[in-house]
Design a protein around this motif. Sequence first.
Motif, PDB file in Angstrom:
ATOM      1  N   VAL A  75      -5.795  -1.182   5.150  1.00  0.00           N
ATOM      2  CA  VAL A  75      -4.372  -1.035   4.862  1.00  0.00           C
ATOM      3  C   VAL A  75      -4.126   0.135   3.905  1.00  0.00           C
ATOM      4  O   VAL A  75      -3.130   0.863   4.029  1.00  0.00           O
ATOM      5  CB  VAL A  75      -3.782  -2.360   4.324  1.00  0.00           C
ATOM      6  CG1 VAL A  75      -4.149  -2.616   2.875  1.00  0.00           C
ATOM      7  CG2 VAL A  75      -2.271  -2.402   4.508  1.00  0.00           C
ATOM      8  N   LEU A  76      -5.041   0.344   2.955  1.00  0.00           N
ATOM      9  CA  LEU A  76      -4.917   1.518   2.085  1.00  0.00           C
ATOM     10  C   LEU A  76      -5.112   2.800   2.884  1.00  0.00           C
ATOM     11  O   LEU A  76      -4.408   3.800   2.675  1.00  0.00           O
ATOM     12  CB  LEU A  76      -5.944   1.451   0.949  1.00  0.00           C
ATOM     13  CG  LEU A  76      -5.752   0.380  -0.126  1.00  0.00           C
ATOM     14  CD1 LEU A  76      -6.896   0.431  -1.137  1.00  0.00           C
ATOM     15  CD2 LEU A  76      -4.418   0.535  -0.842  1.00  0.00           C
ATOM     16  N   GLY A  77      -6.064   2.773   3.802  1.00  0.00           N
ATOM     17  CA  GLY A  77      -6.334   3.956   4.622  1.00  0.00           C
ATOM     18  C   GLY A  77      -5.123   4.375   5.436  1.00  0.00           C
ATOM     19  O   GLY A  77      -4.828   5.569   5.567  1.00  0.00           O
TER      20      GLY A  77
ATOM     21  N   SER B 130      -9.152   3.779  -5.940  1.00  0.00           N
ATOM     22  CA  SER B 130      -8.866   4.633  -4.789  1.00  0.00           C
ATOM     23  C   SER B 130      -7.992   5.808  -5.198  1.00  0.00           C
ATOM     24  O   SER B 130      -7.390   5.833  -6.266  1.00  0.00           O
ATOM     25  CB  SER B 130      -8.185   3.835  -3.673  1.00  0.00           C
ATOM     26  OG  SER B 130      -6.953   3.309  -4.115  1.00  0.00           O
ATOM     27  N   GLY B 131      -7.943   6.778  -4.306  1.00  0.00           N
ATOM     28  CA  GLY B 131      -7.088   7.947  -4.479  1.00  0.00           C
ATOM     29  C   GLY B 131      -6.673   8.447  -3.113  1.00  0.00           C
ATOM     30  O   GLY B 131      -7.085   7.905  -2.087  1.00  0.00           O
ATOM     31  N   ARG B 132      -5.838   9.459  -3.094  1.00  0.00           N
ATOM     32  CA  ARG B 132      -5.381   9.989  -1.813  1.00  0.00           C
ATOM     33  C   ARG B 132      -6.540  10.597  -1.026  1.00  0.00           C
ATOM     34  O   ARG B 132      -7.458  11.204  -1.595  1.00  0.00           O
ATOM     35  CB  ARG B 132      -4.290  11.044  -2.024  1.00  0.00           C
ATOM     36  CG  ARG B 132      -2.937  10.444  -2.360  1.00  0.00           C
ATOM     37  CD  ARG B 132      -1.824  11.476  -2.116  1.00  0.00           C
ATOM     38  NE  ARG B 132      -0.524  10.889  -2.421  1.00  0.00           N
ATOM     39  CZ  ARG B 132       0.029  10.874  -3.624  1.00  0.00           C
ATOM     40  NH1 ARG B 132      -0.606  11.446  -4.633  1.00  0.00           N
ATOM     41  NH2 ARG B 132       1.201  10.322  -3.827  1.00  0.00           N
ATOM     42  N   VAL B 133      -6.465  10.437   0.276  1.00  0.00           N
ATOM     43  CA  VAL B 133      -7.437  11.060   1.147  1.00  0.00           C
ATOM     44  C   VAL B 133      -7.256  12.558   1.084  1.00  0.00           C
ATOM     45  O   VAL B 133      -6.157  13.075   1.216  1.00  0.00           O
ATOM     46  CB  VAL B 133      -7.252  10.573   2.605  1.00  0.00           C
ATOM     47  CG1 VAL B 133      -8.236  11.269   3.525  1.00  0.00           C
ATOM     48  CG2 VAL B 133      -7.417   9.058   2.683  1.00  0.00           C
ATOM     49  N   LYS B 134      -8.349  13.273   0.844  1.00  0.00           N
ATOM     50  CA  LYS B 134      -8.243  14.733   0.690  1.00  0.00           C
ATOM     51  C   LYS B 134      -8.270  15.418   2.046  1.00  0.00           C
ATOM     52  O   LYS B 134      -8.924  14.964   2.970  1.00  0.00           O
ATOM     53  CB  LYS B 134      -9.394  15.243  -0.187  1.00  0.00           C
ATOM     54  CG  LYS B 134      -9.303  14.703  -1.623  1.00  0.00           C
ATOM     55  CD  LYS B 134     -10.437  15.252  -2.461  1.00  0.00           C
ATOM     56  CE  LYS B 134     -10.356  14.735  -3.882  1.00  0.00           C
ATOM     57  NZ  LYS B 134     -11.456  15.229  -4.739  1.00  0.00           N
TER      58      LYS B 134
ATOM     59  N   SER C 187      -9.779  -9.570   2.514  1.00  0.00           N
ATOM     60  CA  SER C 187     -11.173  -9.113   2.516  1.00  0.00           C
ATOM     61  C   SER C 187     -11.176  -7.646   2.077  1.00  0.00           C
ATOM     62  O   SER C 187     -10.146  -6.957   2.158  1.00  0.00           O
ATOM     63  CB  SER C 187     -11.774  -9.233   3.917  1.00  0.00           C
ATOM     64  OG  SER C 187     -11.138  -8.330   4.814  1.00  0.00           O
ATOM     65  N   VAL C 188     -12.319  -7.162   1.611  1.00  0.00           N
ATOM     66  CA  VAL C 188     -12.406  -5.742   1.244  1.00  0.00           C
ATOM     67  C   VAL C 188     -12.135  -4.846   2.445  1.00  0.00           C
ATOM     68  O   VAL C 188     -11.370  -3.877   2.330  1.00  0.00           O
ATOM     69  CB  VAL C 188     -13.759  -5.425   0.579  1.00  0.00           C
ATOM     70  CG1 VAL C 188     -13.928  -3.912   0.389  1.00  0.00           C
ATOM     71  CG2 VAL C 188     -13.876  -6.135  -0.775  1.00  0.00           C
ATOM     72  N   PRO C 189     -12.713  -5.112   3.630  1.00  0.00           N
ATOM     73  CA  PRO C 189     -12.382  -4.268   4.791  1.00  0.00           C
ATOM     74  C   PRO C 189     -10.890  -4.266   5.117  1.00  0.00           C
ATOM     75  O   PRO C 189     -10.344  -3.223   5.513  1.00  0.00           O
ATOM     76  CB  PRO C 189     -13.198  -4.891   5.925  1.00  0.00           C
ATOM     77  CG  PRO C 189     -14.376  -5.502   5.253  1.00  0.00           C
ATOM     78  CD  PRO C 189     -13.825  -6.050   3.976  1.00  0.00           C
TER      79      PRO C 189
ATOM     80  N   ALA D 137       0.830  -1.210   0.000  1.00  0.00           N
ATOM     81  CA  ALA D 137       0.000   0.000   0.000  1.00  0.00           C
ATOM     82  C   ALA D 137       0.863   1.257   0.000  1.00  0.00           C
ATOM     83  O   ALA D 137       0.567   2.235  -0.695  1.00  0.00           O
ATOM     84  CB  ALA D 137      -0.933  -0.002   1.210  1.00  0.00           C
ATOM     85  N   ALA D 138       1.947   1.245   0.784  1.00  0.00           N
ATOM     86  CA  ALA D 138       2.845   2.398   0.815  1.00  0.00           C
ATOM     87  C   ALA D 138       3.503   2.619  -0.541  1.00  0.00           C
ATOM     88  O   ALA D 138       3.749   3.764  -0.952  1.00  0.00           O
ATOM     89  CB  ALA D 138       3.910   2.194   1.898  1.00  0.00           C
TER      90      ALA D 138
END
Length: 412
Positions: free
Chosen positions: A336-338, A408-412, A329-331, A282-283
Amino acid sequence: MTTVLSPVADRIDPGRWPDVAATPRSRTRGVVAAAVFRRIVERLPLRVAYPGGAVTGSTGPTMRIHRPQAFFARLGADGLIGFGESYQAGDWDADDLVGVLTVFAQQMGTLVPPRLQWLRRFHGPRAPRAERNTVEGSRRNIHRHYDLSNDLFALFLDESMSYSSALFDRSQDFTLAQHRKIDRLLDATGVRSGTRVLEIGTGWGELAIRAARRGARVLSVTLSTEQRSLALRRAAEAGVADRVDVRLRDYREIEPVAGGYDAILSVEMIEAVGEAYWPTYAATLERHLAPGGSVGLQTITMADDRLAETRNTYTWIHKYVFPGGLVPSVPAIEAVLGRAGLAVRDRLDFGLDYAETLRRWRATFNARRGDVAALGFDATFLRTWNFYLAYCEAGFAAGYIDVSQLVSGRVK
Protein backbone atom coordinates in the motif's frame (compact mmCIF):
# COMPACT_ATOMS: atom_id res chain seq x y z
CA MET A 1 -31.92 -17.99 19.05
CA THR A 2 -33.25 -17.65 22.59
CA THR A 3 -31.01 -16.91 25.53
CA VAL A 4 -31.09 -17.56 29.25
CA LEU A 5 -29.44 -15.63 32.02
CA SER A 6 -25.90 -16.65 32.89
CA PRO A 7 -25.42 -18.36 36.28
CA VAL A 8 -23.52 -15.22 37.32
CA ALA A 9 -25.98 -12.76 35.78
CA ASP A 10 -26.66 -11.28 39.22
CA ARG A 11 -23.09 -9.94 39.17
CA ILE A 12 -23.06 -8.80 35.53
CA ASP A 13 -24.80 -5.63 34.38
CA PRO A 14 -26.99 -6.76 31.43
CA GLY A 15 -27.26 -3.20 30.21
CA ARG A 16 -23.47 -2.81 29.96
CA TRP A 17 -22.63 -6.45 29.09
CA PRO A 18 -25.72 -7.98 27.43
CA ASP A 19 -23.96 -10.85 25.65
CA VAL A 20 -21.96 -11.73 28.77
CA ALA A 21 -24.96 -11.69 31.11
CA ALA A 22 -27.03 -13.94 28.83
CA THR A 23 -26.00 -17.46 27.81
CA PRO A 24 -27.11 -18.67 24.35
CA ARG A 25 -29.61 -21.53 24.49
CA SER A 26 -28.73 -23.95 21.72
CA ARG A 27 -28.30 -27.51 22.97
CA THR A 28 -27.29 -28.90 19.56
CA ARG A 29 -24.59 -26.33 18.97
CA GLY A 30 -23.33 -26.79 22.50
CA VAL A 31 -23.03 -30.55 22.05
CA VAL A 32 -21.18 -30.13 18.76
CA ALA A 33 -18.88 -27.51 20.28
CA ALA A 34 -18.09 -29.81 23.22
CA ALA A 35 -17.13 -32.65 20.89
CA VAL A 36 -14.95 -30.40 18.70
CA PHE A 37 -13.30 -28.75 21.71
CA ARG A 38 -12.42 -32.10 23.27
CA ARG A 39 -10.94 -33.33 20.01
CA ILE A 40 -8.84 -30.18 19.69
CA VAL A 41 -7.45 -30.19 23.24
CA GLU A 42 -6.51 -33.87 22.96
CA ARG A 43 -3.56 -32.85 20.79
CA LEU A 44 -2.53 -29.76 22.79
CA PRO A 45 -0.12 -29.50 25.74
CA LEU A 46 -3.03 -28.41 27.95
CA ARG A 47 -4.85 -29.77 30.97
CA VAL A 48 -8.60 -29.13 31.20
CA ALA A 49 -10.32 -29.57 34.56
CA TYR A 50 -14.09 -30.03 34.87
CA PRO A 51 -16.44 -29.87 37.87
CA GLY A 52 -16.37 -33.06 39.87
CA GLY A 53 -12.64 -33.60 39.46
CA ALA A 54 -12.42 -34.91 35.88
CA VAL A 55 -9.22 -33.77 34.16
CA THR A 56 -8.09 -34.32 30.58
CA GLY A 57 -4.49 -33.95 29.44
CA SER A 58 -1.37 -34.58 31.47
CA THR A 59 0.96 -31.69 30.64
CA GLY A 60 0.82 -27.94 30.26
CA PRO A 61 -1.14 -25.17 32.01
CA THR A 62 -4.58 -25.95 33.40
CA MET A 63 -7.83 -24.49 32.11
CA ARG A 64 -10.60 -24.87 34.70
CA ILE A 65 -14.10 -25.01 33.24
CA HIS A 66 -16.56 -24.18 36.03
CA ARG A 67 -19.78 -24.23 33.98
CA PRO A 68 -19.37 -26.59 31.03
CA GLN A 69 -22.92 -26.18 29.71
CA ALA A 70 -22.60 -22.38 29.51
CA PHE A 71 -19.04 -22.57 28.16
CA PHE A 72 -19.94 -24.92 25.31
CA ALA A 73 -23.17 -23.04 24.54
CA ARG A 74 -21.19 -19.83 24.04
CA LEU A 75 -18.51 -21.62 22.05
CA GLY A 76 -21.08 -23.24 19.79
CA ALA A 77 -23.04 -20.04 19.22
CA ASP A 78 -20.23 -17.54 18.79
CA GLY A 79 -16.90 -19.36 18.35
CA LEU A 80 -13.90 -17.41 19.61
CA ILE A 81 -16.08 -14.46 20.62
CA GLY A 82 -18.00 -16.88 22.81
CA PHE A 83 -14.72 -18.23 24.17
CA GLY A 84 -13.81 -14.74 25.38
CA GLU A 85 -17.30 -13.98 26.67
CA SER A 86 -17.26 -17.22 28.67
CA TYR A 87 -14.13 -15.98 30.45
CA GLN A 88 -15.76 -12.59 31.09
CA ALA A 89 -18.74 -14.41 32.61
CA GLY A 90 -16.57 -16.65 34.78
CA ASP A 91 -17.51 -19.89 33.00
CA TRP A 92 -13.81 -20.79 32.95
CA ASP A 93 -10.60 -19.58 34.49
CA ALA A 94 -6.88 -20.36 34.74
CA ASP A 95 -4.11 -19.61 37.22
CA ASP A 96 -1.78 -19.17 34.22
CA LEU A 97 -4.11 -17.41 31.82
CA VAL A 98 -1.32 -16.34 29.46
CA GLY A 99 0.00 -19.91 29.41
CA VAL A 100 -3.40 -21.31 28.41
CA LEU A 101 -3.95 -18.68 25.73
CA THR A 102 -0.40 -19.14 24.40
CA VAL A 103 -1.10 -22.85 23.84
CA PHE A 104 -4.11 -21.93 21.72
CA ALA A 105 -2.25 -19.10 19.93
CA GLN A 106 0.59 -21.42 18.96
CA GLN A 107 -1.92 -23.65 17.17
CA MET A 108 -4.24 -20.93 15.89
CA GLY A 109 -3.50 -21.64 12.25
CA THR A 110 -4.51 -25.29 12.60
CA LEU A 111 -7.24 -25.28 15.26
CA VAL A 112 -9.57 -25.12 12.28
CA PRO A 113 -8.28 -27.63 9.69
CA PRO A 114 -6.67 -25.79 6.73
CA ARG A 115 -9.14 -27.33 4.28
CA LEU A 116 -11.99 -25.68 6.24
CA GLN A 117 -10.40 -22.23 6.77
CA TRP A 118 -12.40 -20.79 3.88
CA LEU A 119 -15.62 -21.38 5.86
CA ARG A 120 -14.64 -18.48 8.16
CA ARG A 121 -16.24 -16.07 5.73
CA PHE A 122 -19.62 -17.75 6.23
CA HIS A 123 -19.47 -18.30 10.01
CA GLY A 124 -19.71 -15.73 12.75
CA PRO A 125 -20.99 -12.15 12.86
CA ARG A 126 -19.90 -9.38 10.54
CA ALA A 127 -18.48 -6.11 11.82
CA PRO A 128 -21.28 -3.59 12.44
CA ARG A 129 -21.49 -0.91 9.77
CA ALA A 130 -21.23 1.71 12.52
CA GLU A 131 -17.66 0.52 13.17
CA ARG A 132 -16.44 1.27 9.64
CA ASN A 133 -13.60 3.78 9.77
CA THR A 134 -15.24 6.71 8.11
CA VAL A 135 -14.29 10.02 9.70
CA GLU A 136 -17.26 9.83 12.07
CA GLY A 137 -16.91 6.08 12.56
CA SER A 138 -13.27 6.49 13.53
CA ARG A 139 -14.18 9.11 16.12
CA ARG A 140 -16.69 6.74 17.69
CA ASN A 141 -14.25 3.81 17.63
CA ILE A 142 -11.43 5.80 19.21
CA HIS A 143 -13.75 7.26 21.84
CA ARG A 144 -14.83 3.78 22.97
CA HIS A 145 -11.28 2.85 23.96
CA TYR A 146 -8.99 5.82 24.43
CA ASP A 147 -11.53 8.06 26.13
CA LEU A 148 -12.36 5.53 28.86
CA SER A 149 -10.33 7.53 31.38
CA ASN A 150 -6.86 9.02 31.51
CA ASP A 151 -6.75 7.94 35.15
CA LEU A 152 -7.38 4.32 34.14
CA PHE A 153 -4.43 4.22 31.75
CA ALA A 154 -2.21 6.03 34.24
CA LEU A 155 -2.78 3.19 36.70
CA PHE A 156 -0.94 0.58 34.63
CA LEU A 157 1.24 2.39 32.05
CA ASP A 158 4.78 3.46 32.89
CA GLU A 159 5.53 7.09 33.72
CA SER A 160 5.99 7.97 30.03
CA MET A 161 2.29 7.08 29.44
CA SER A 162 3.32 5.06 26.38
CA TYR A 163 0.60 2.66 25.18
CA SER A 164 2.67 0.76 22.64
CA SER A 165 5.52 -1.71 22.69
CA ALA A 166 8.72 -0.82 24.48
CA LEU A 167 12.11 -1.79 23.06
CA PHE A 168 14.12 -3.38 25.86
CA ASP A 169 17.84 -3.59 26.38
CA ARG A 170 19.84 -5.17 29.20
CA SER A 171 18.75 -2.57 31.74
CA GLN A 172 15.10 -3.72 31.50
CA ASP A 173 13.95 -0.36 32.90
CA PHE A 174 10.43 0.10 31.54
CA THR A 175 10.43 3.85 30.92
CA LEU A 176 13.93 3.74 29.44
CA ALA A 177 12.73 0.98 27.11
CA GLN A 178 9.79 3.14 26.01
CA HIS A 179 12.17 6.03 25.35
CA ARG A 180 14.49 3.69 23.45
CA LYS A 181 11.59 2.77 21.14
CA ILE A 182 10.74 6.42 20.54
CA ASP A 183 14.35 7.54 20.11
CA ARG A 184 15.03 4.83 17.54
CA LEU A 185 12.18 6.18 15.38
CA LEU A 186 13.32 9.77 15.86
CA ASP A 187 16.90 8.84 14.94
CA ALA A 188 15.84 6.79 11.93
CA THR A 189 13.77 9.65 10.52
CA GLY A 190 16.42 12.30 11.21
CA VAL A 191 14.53 14.33 13.82
CA ARG A 192 16.74 17.09 15.17
CA SER A 193 16.66 20.83 15.85
CA GLY A 194 14.54 22.57 13.22
CA THR A 195 12.85 19.39 11.94
CA ARG A 196 9.18 19.80 11.06
CA VAL A 197 7.38 16.76 12.51
CA LEU A 198 3.87 15.50 11.87
CA GLU A 199 2.65 12.86 14.30
CA ILE A 200 -0.49 10.89 13.42
CA GLY A 201 -1.90 9.45 16.64
CA THR A 202 -0.78 11.44 19.69
CA GLY A 203 -1.08 8.91 22.47
CA TRP A 204 -0.42 10.87 25.64
CA GLY A 205 2.30 12.97 24.07
CA GLU A 206 5.64 11.33 24.91
CA LEU A 207 6.91 11.10 21.33
CA ALA A 208 5.97 14.72 20.63
CA ILE A 209 7.69 15.83 23.82
CA ARG A 210 10.92 13.95 23.05
CA ALA A 211 10.95 15.29 19.49
CA ALA A 212 10.41 18.85 20.78
CA ARG A 213 13.24 18.45 23.28
CA ARG A 214 15.50 17.85 20.28
CA GLY A 215 14.42 21.24 18.95
CA ALA A 216 11.83 19.95 16.46
CA ARG A 217 8.45 21.59 15.93
CA VAL A 218 5.63 19.06 16.18
CA LEU A 219 2.05 18.96 14.96
CA SER A 220 0.31 15.95 16.48
CA VAL A 221 -3.26 14.89 15.65
CA THR A 222 -5.59 12.66 17.63
CA LEU A 223 -9.29 11.81 17.81
CA SER A 224 -9.23 11.36 21.58
CA THR A 225 -10.27 14.37 23.63
CA GLU A 226 -8.87 12.72 26.77
CA GLN A 227 -5.47 12.13 25.16
CA ARG A 228 -5.26 15.62 23.70
CA SER A 229 -5.99 17.23 27.07
CA LEU A 230 -3.31 15.27 28.90
CA ALA A 231 -0.75 15.51 26.08
CA LEU A 232 -1.01 19.32 26.09
CA ARG A 233 -0.63 19.42 29.86
CA ARG A 234 2.38 17.11 29.78
CA ALA A 235 4.02 19.18 27.03
CA ALA A 236 3.57 22.32 29.13
CA GLU A 237 5.02 20.59 32.20
CA ALA A 238 8.00 19.47 30.09
CA GLY A 239 8.62 23.06 28.99
CA VAL A 240 8.01 22.42 25.27
CA ALA A 241 4.47 23.76 24.85
CA ASP A 242 5.74 26.34 22.36
CA ARG A 243 6.96 23.56 20.05
CA VAL A 244 4.08 21.07 20.37
CA ASP A 245 0.68 21.65 18.77
CA VAL A 246 -1.90 18.91 19.46
CA ARG A 247 -5.09 19.09 17.41
CA LEU A 248 -8.30 17.09 17.62
CA ARG A 249 -8.31 15.96 14.01
CA ASP A 250 -8.62 12.92 11.78
CA TYR A 251 -5.58 12.15 9.62
CA ARG A 252 -7.77 12.86 6.58
CA GLU A 253 -8.39 16.39 7.82
CA ILE A 254 -4.77 17.53 8.21
CA GLU A 255 -4.19 20.84 6.44
CA PRO A 256 -1.20 21.02 4.10
CA VAL A 257 1.74 23.24 5.03
CA ALA A 258 4.18 24.83 2.64
CA GLY A 259 7.06 22.47 1.98
CA GLY A 260 5.51 19.59 3.92
CA TYR A 261 6.92 17.78 6.97
CA ASP A 262 10.48 16.49 7.21
CA ALA A 263 9.40 13.54 9.35
CA ILE A 264 6.01 11.89 9.71
CA LEU A 265 5.67 9.53 12.66
CA SER A 266 2.81 7.20 13.54
CA VAL A 267 3.06 4.65 16.33
CA GLU A 268 0.57 1.75 16.34
CA MET A 269 -2.01 3.79 14.48
CA ILE A 270 -2.38 1.96 11.16
CA GLU A 271 -4.02 -0.98 12.98
CA ALA A 272 -6.99 1.32 13.69
CA VAL A 273 -7.29 2.61 10.12
CA GLY A 274 -9.11 -0.36 8.57
CA GLU A 275 -8.12 -2.07 5.33
CA ALA A 276 -10.52 -0.08 3.18
CA TYR A 277 -8.75 3.11 4.23
CA TRP A 278 -5.13 1.97 4.04
CA PRO A 279 -4.69 3.60 0.60
CA THR A 280 -6.06 6.90 1.96
CA TYR A 281 -3.72 6.70 4.95
CA ALA A 282 -0.70 5.99 2.74
CA ALA A 283 -1.65 8.80 0.36
CA THR A 284 -1.88 11.14 3.34
CA LEU A 285 1.66 10.23 4.39
CA GLU A 286 3.00 10.88 0.89
CA ARG A 287 1.04 14.11 0.42
CA HIS A 288 2.36 15.74 3.59
CA LEU A 289 5.95 14.51 3.29
CA ALA A 290 8.60 17.09 2.42
CA PRO A 291 11.09 16.31 -0.37
CA GLY A 292 13.76 14.06 1.11
CA GLY A 293 11.66 13.43 4.22
CA SER A 294 11.08 10.15 6.04
CA VAL A 295 8.07 8.29 7.43
CA GLY A 296 8.49 6.24 10.61
CA LEU A 297 5.79 3.73 11.48
CA GLN A 298 5.49 1.33 14.37
CA THR A 299 2.82 -1.28 13.78
CA ILE A 300 1.54 -4.57 15.09
CA THR A 301 1.71 -7.14 12.28
CA MET A 302 0.67 -10.67 11.43
CA ALA A 303 1.84 -13.09 8.75
CA ASP A 304 0.48 -12.40 5.29
CA ASP A 305 -1.28 -15.78 5.02
CA ARG A 306 -3.01 -15.20 8.36
CA LEU A 307 -4.16 -11.76 7.19
CA ALA A 308 -5.64 -13.33 4.07
CA GLU A 309 -7.55 -15.90 6.13
CA THR A 310 -8.83 -13.57 8.87
CA ARG A 311 -9.24 -10.14 7.28
CA ASN A 312 -13.05 -10.38 7.29
CA THR A 313 -13.35 -12.00 10.71
CA TYR A 314 -15.13 -10.09 13.48
CA THR A 315 -13.31 -10.95 16.69
CA TRP A 316 -13.66 -10.63 20.45
CA ILE A 317 -11.06 -7.84 20.37
CA HIS A 318 -13.19 -5.90 17.86
CA LYS A 319 -16.32 -6.33 19.96
CA TYR A 320 -14.90 -5.42 23.34
CA VAL A 321 -11.61 -3.55 22.94
CA PHE A 322 -10.66 -2.12 19.52
CA PRO A 323 -13.67 -1.68 17.23
CA GLY A 324 -12.93 -1.20 13.54
CA GLY A 325 -9.31 -2.33 13.58
CA LEU A 326 -7.31 -4.74 11.49
CA VAL A 327 -3.72 -5.83 12.10
CA PRO A 328 -1.84 -5.67 8.76
CA SER A 329 1.05 -7.76 7.47
CA VAL A 330 4.38 -6.20 6.49
CA PRO A 331 3.89 -7.18 2.81
CA ALA A 332 0.45 -5.53 2.86
CA ILE A 333 1.95 -2.32 4.28
CA GLU A 334 4.80 -2.37 1.77
CA ALA A 335 2.31 -2.82 -1.06
CA VAL A 336 0.00 0.00 0.00
CA LEU A 337 2.93 2.35 0.64
CA GLY A 338 4.42 1.39 -2.72
CA ARG A 339 1.24 2.34 -4.54
CA ALA A 340 1.47 5.75 -2.83
CA GLY A 341 5.07 6.18 -4.01
CA LEU A 342 6.81 5.25 -0.74
CA ALA A 343 9.35 2.48 -0.19
CA VAL A 344 10.38 0.83 3.08
CA ARG A 345 14.13 1.12 3.60
CA ASP A 346 14.52 0.01 7.23
CA ARG A 347 12.72 -2.60 9.36
CA LEU A 348 13.01 -3.88 12.92
CA ASP A 349 10.81 -6.66 14.35
CA PHE A 350 10.60 -7.05 18.14
CA GLY A 351 7.48 -9.03 19.04
CA LEU A 352 8.92 -10.59 22.21
CA ASP A 353 9.46 -7.08 23.57
CA TYR A 354 5.73 -6.53 23.18
CA ALA A 355 5.02 -9.72 25.12
CA GLU A 356 7.17 -8.34 27.94
CA THR A 357 5.47 -4.93 27.69
CA LEU A 358 2.05 -6.55 28.02
CA ARG A 359 3.22 -8.75 30.88
CA ARG A 360 4.18 -5.65 32.83
CA TRP A 361 0.96 -3.81 31.99
CA ARG A 362 -1.19 -6.75 33.08
CA ALA A 363 0.75 -7.32 36.30
CA THR A 364 0.33 -3.66 37.25
CA PHE A 365 -3.32 -3.58 36.17
CA ASN A 366 -4.16 -6.61 38.31
CA ALA A 367 -2.16 -5.30 41.26
CA ARG A 368 -4.28 -2.13 41.14
CA ARG A 369 -7.68 -3.72 40.62
CA GLY A 370 -9.02 -1.88 43.63
CA ASP A 371 -7.96 1.46 42.15
CA VAL A 372 -9.58 0.53 38.82
CA ALA A 373 -12.82 -0.33 40.61
CA ALA A 374 -12.64 2.97 42.51
CA LEU A 375 -12.77 4.77 39.14
CA GLY A 376 -16.18 3.20 38.54
CA PHE A 377 -15.26 0.16 36.44
CA ASP A 378 -17.13 -3.01 37.39
CA ALA A 379 -15.93 -6.58 37.97
CA THR A 380 -16.77 -7.62 34.40
CA PHE A 381 -14.58 -4.82 33.07
CA LEU A 382 -11.72 -6.09 35.25
CA ARG A 383 -12.10 -9.61 33.82
CA THR A 384 -12.46 -8.21 30.30
CA TRP A 385 -9.23 -6.23 30.49
CA ASN A 386 -7.32 -8.98 32.21
CA PHE A 387 -8.34 -11.26 29.34
CA TYR A 388 -7.52 -8.61 26.70
CA LEU A 389 -4.00 -8.02 28.02
CA ALA A 390 -3.33 -11.76 28.47
CA TYR A 391 -4.78 -12.52 25.01
CA CYS A 392 -2.43 -10.02 23.38
CA GLU A 393 0.60 -11.15 25.40
CA ALA A 394 -0.05 -14.73 24.34
CA GLY A 395 -0.26 -13.70 20.69
CA PHE A 396 3.18 -12.08 20.80
CA ALA A 397 4.73 -14.82 22.94
CA ALA A 398 3.51 -17.45 20.46
CA GLY A 399 4.68 -15.46 17.42
CA TYR A 400 1.15 -15.31 16.04
CA ILE A 401 1.51 -11.52 15.92
CA ASP A 402 4.60 -9.32 15.83
CA VAL A 403 5.48 -5.64 16.03
CA SER A 404 7.68 -3.75 13.56
CA GLN A 405 9.24 -0.36 13.08
CA LEU A 406 9.26 0.57 9.38
CA VAL A 407 11.03 3.61 7.96
CA SER A 408 10.18 4.69 4.44
CA GLY A 409 10.73 7.50 1.98
CA ARG A 410 9.69 8.42 -1.52
CA VAL A 411 10.67 6.09 -4.30
CA LYS A 412 13.57 7.69 -6.14
